[in-house]
Design a protein around this motif. Structure first.
Motif, mmCIF file in Angstrom:
data_model
loop_
_atom_site.group_PDB
_atom_site.id
_atom_site.type_symbol
_atom_site.label_atom_id
_atom_site.label_comp_id
_atom_site.label_asym_id
_atom_site.label_seq_id
_atom_site.Cartn_x
_atom_site.Cartn_y
_atom_site.Cartn_z
ATOM 1 N N SER A 153 54.428 32.472 44.084
ATOM 2 C CA SER A 153 55.145 31.198 44.157
ATOM 3 C C SER A 153 54.353 30.084 44.840
ATOM 4 C CB SER A 153 56.492 31.384 44.867
ATOM 5 O OG SER A 153 56.294 31.814 46.195
ATOM 6 N N SER B 129 50.774 27.882 45.172
ATOM 7 C CA SER B 129 49.552 27.513 44.454
ATOM 8 C C SER B 129 48.366 27.549 45.407
ATOM 9 C CB SER B 129 49.701 26.101 43.880
ATOM 10 O OG SER B 129 49.697 25.154 44.939
ATOM 11 N N GLY B 130 47.164 27.410 44.850
ATOM 12 C CA GLY B 130 45.959 27.327 45.679
ATOM 13 C C GLY B 130 46.036 26.151 46.641
ATOM 14 N N ASP C 56 48.747 24.935 47.927
ATOM 15 C CA ASP C 56 49.682 25.316 48.990
ATOM 16 C C ASP C 56 48.972 26.140 50.064
ATOM 17 O OD1 ASP C 56 51.897 24.093 47.733
ATOM 18 O OD2 ASP C 56 52.332 25.918 46.583
ATOM 19 N N TRP C 57 48.159 27.103 49.617
ATOM 20 C CA TRP C 57 47.411 27.941 50.571
ATOM 21 C C TRP C 57 46.430 27.100 51.372
ATOM 22 C CZ3 TRP C 57 48.966 32.475 52.042
ATOM 23 C CH2 TRP C 57 49.694 33.285 51.176
#
Length: 168
Positions: A11, A13-14, A16-17
């Motif tokens: 859930s 995305s890259g 977000d990380w």
């Protein structure tokens, strides 16, 4: 990790990380300056961190480190003691420790990379550690069988190795 916070797998995305770790790193947790790390390692090497016995025990643990075989220890001759501790975080690869170029000549070494491929980051750390060893180790300790010949050729215009230096 997502399960722990009640989110479905996949859930985030890259982006977000990246945002989450940028915020985490901004807080200053799990970080240390290279200067403070070097001081800690120097006190450990001189057995003045906590006390001599505790320092000895910590050094024994670090001498037995089995992680990071492609980092500091990768290109250092196997006969050379290296007390080290690896670190791997999001987009960061580190290895720090003490290279014993001689039993009574510890060299503090710390390297961290940020970004890039893990294998390339590990190679950079290994090459810099090896070069550090080559520049600081007494010539009679050099493992000339590995890379000293090419290093000397690059740095001294093709100087020949002394005949009394033999690979061990």
């Amino acid at each position: 990790m997502l399960e722990l916070v009640g989110e479905p797998s996949g859930s985030l995305s890259g982006a977000d990380w990246d945002r989450a770790f940028r915020e985490y790193y901004r807080l200053g947790y799990n970080t240390a300056s290279m200067e403070s790390t070097a001081l800690l390692l120097e006190r450990l090497a001189t057995r003045t961190l906590v006390n001599p016995e505790a320092s000895r025990q910590m050094l024994e643990l670090m001498l037995g480190t089995q992680t990071g075989s492609q980092r500091i220890v990768a290109k250092i001759p196997a006969a050379v003691d290296v007390a080290h501790k690896t670190g791997t975080q999001y987009l960061r690869i580190c290895d720090l420790g003490i290279i014993y170029v001689e039993p009574e000549h510890p060299v503090i070494f710390a390297a961290c990379t940020k970004g890039g491929a893990r294998a390339r980051a590990e190679e950079v750390i290994a090459v810099v550690a090896r070069k550090t060893y080559e520049l600081l180790a007494p010539e009679v300790l050099m493992d000339v069988g590995e890379s000293m010949t090419s290093t000397m050729a690059e740095t001294e215009g093709g100087a020949e190795l002394r005949p009394d230096l033999k690979p061990h």
